[in-house]
Design a protein around this motif. Structure first.
Motif: not given
Length: 301
Positions: A210-217, A219-223
């Motif tokens: 899903r969009h939000h879990p994938a996006s947050e996942f 983003a956390n990796g990039a951070q």
């Protein structure tokens, strides 16, 4: 020929019903325990197209991965599509048996079949079953690739090896990054993100992201990756190695279909061992609900 009760006992030994999730609905949905079984059909979904295929085939037993009534029902009237499935099965003396999360956790199970289809070497379960002292059962699998491939090459391999669907394979992450280790999970997998992160793999291949879990996942990796460039963020830098490079999102049905071939081979071996002379088949009917795809003009490859 075995009776249905004997065939079901063999299937339950492969995928113990007690290992299913508490919310799941596994086991025999309909069928006379004393009826003889000579032909078995394996499929992912207990939908009308598959039941009609079982009738045409002359099957006595249909084994599916997905439950027919996951949340229960108050009617099996033929005016409902699930009720019509039940009526068709009973009228044609076809039993229906379901192996869902108990097949996910099995050794070998759904994710082993997915890894096998992609020529990945299974190392361990992604989420080990605490009831298994040998550490072989559990949800998902952590795998290795030898030699490593890029994310793009892994996605292309998945698109080529898994059954064709309208979705194909969606990718989040650097297509040219190298993948040495990959976690796989047949079916919906974004509930396993924390386990994937803890596994420290380079990529995660699953379905229904899903969009939000994938996006947050991502983003956390990039951070965490950016944190590796600062001396003051040693803790975050260490965490960076625990975030996968990429997410690969395939169609739900396609990631679980390889299990049908694995399960059929397992039942074939049992049949030979017992002298049952069963004829075991795997449905190739595509029951993925998405049947076409219109790419956006100028979309990335």
């Amino acid at each position: 020929m075995p009776r249905l009760s004997e065939a079901i006992a063999a299937l339950d030994a492969l995928w113990p019903p007690g290992s299913a999730e508490a919310w799941d609905a596994v086991g025999t949905v309909c069928g006379d325990p004393d009826q003889e079984v000579s032909r078995v059909l394996f499929a992912v979904d207990p939908v009308q197209e598959i039941v009609d295929e079982a009738v045409k085939l002359g099957a006595d037993l249909l084994v599916t991965h997905h439950p027919l009534y996951l949340r229960g029902t108050t009617t099996v009237a033929a005016s409902t599509f699930k009720g019509r499935v039940v009526h068709t099965l009973i009228k044609n003396d076809i039993a229906l048996h379901v192996a869902h999360t108990n097949a996910d956790r099995a050794d070998p199970g759904v994710s082993d079949a997915l890894a096998g289809a992609l020529d990945l070497r299974v190392v361990r379960p992604l989420v080990p079953d605490p009831a298994d002292p040998e550490g072989r059962r559990g949800l998902g699998r952590v795998c290795e690739l030898d030699p490593p491939v890029t994310v793009r090459e892994l996605a292309e391999r998945a698109a080529e090896r898994l059954p064709a669907t309208a979705q194909g394979i969606r990718v989040a992450g650097d297509p040219e990054a190298l993948v040495r280790t990959v976690a796989v999970s047949g079916g919906s997998g974004d509930s396993l993100f924390a386990d994937v992160r803890a596994a420290g793999v380079d990529a995660f291949l699953t379905a229904d992201l899903r969009h939000h879990p994938a996006s947050e996942f991502m983003a956390n990796g990039a951070q965490a990756t950016r944190a590796t460039h600062t001396q003051a963020a040693h803790t975050q830098a260490t965490q960076a190695t625990l975030n996968p490079l990429a997410l690969l999102d395939a169609a739900h049905w396609a990631t679980e279909w390889p299990w049908c071939e694995l399960a059929a081979a397992q039942l074939d071996e049992i049949s030979d061992r017992h002298g049952w002379d069963l004829r075991v088949h795997v449905s190739k009917t595509v029951t993925d609900p998405w049947n076409s795809h219109a790419p956006s003009p100028g979309a990335p490859n």
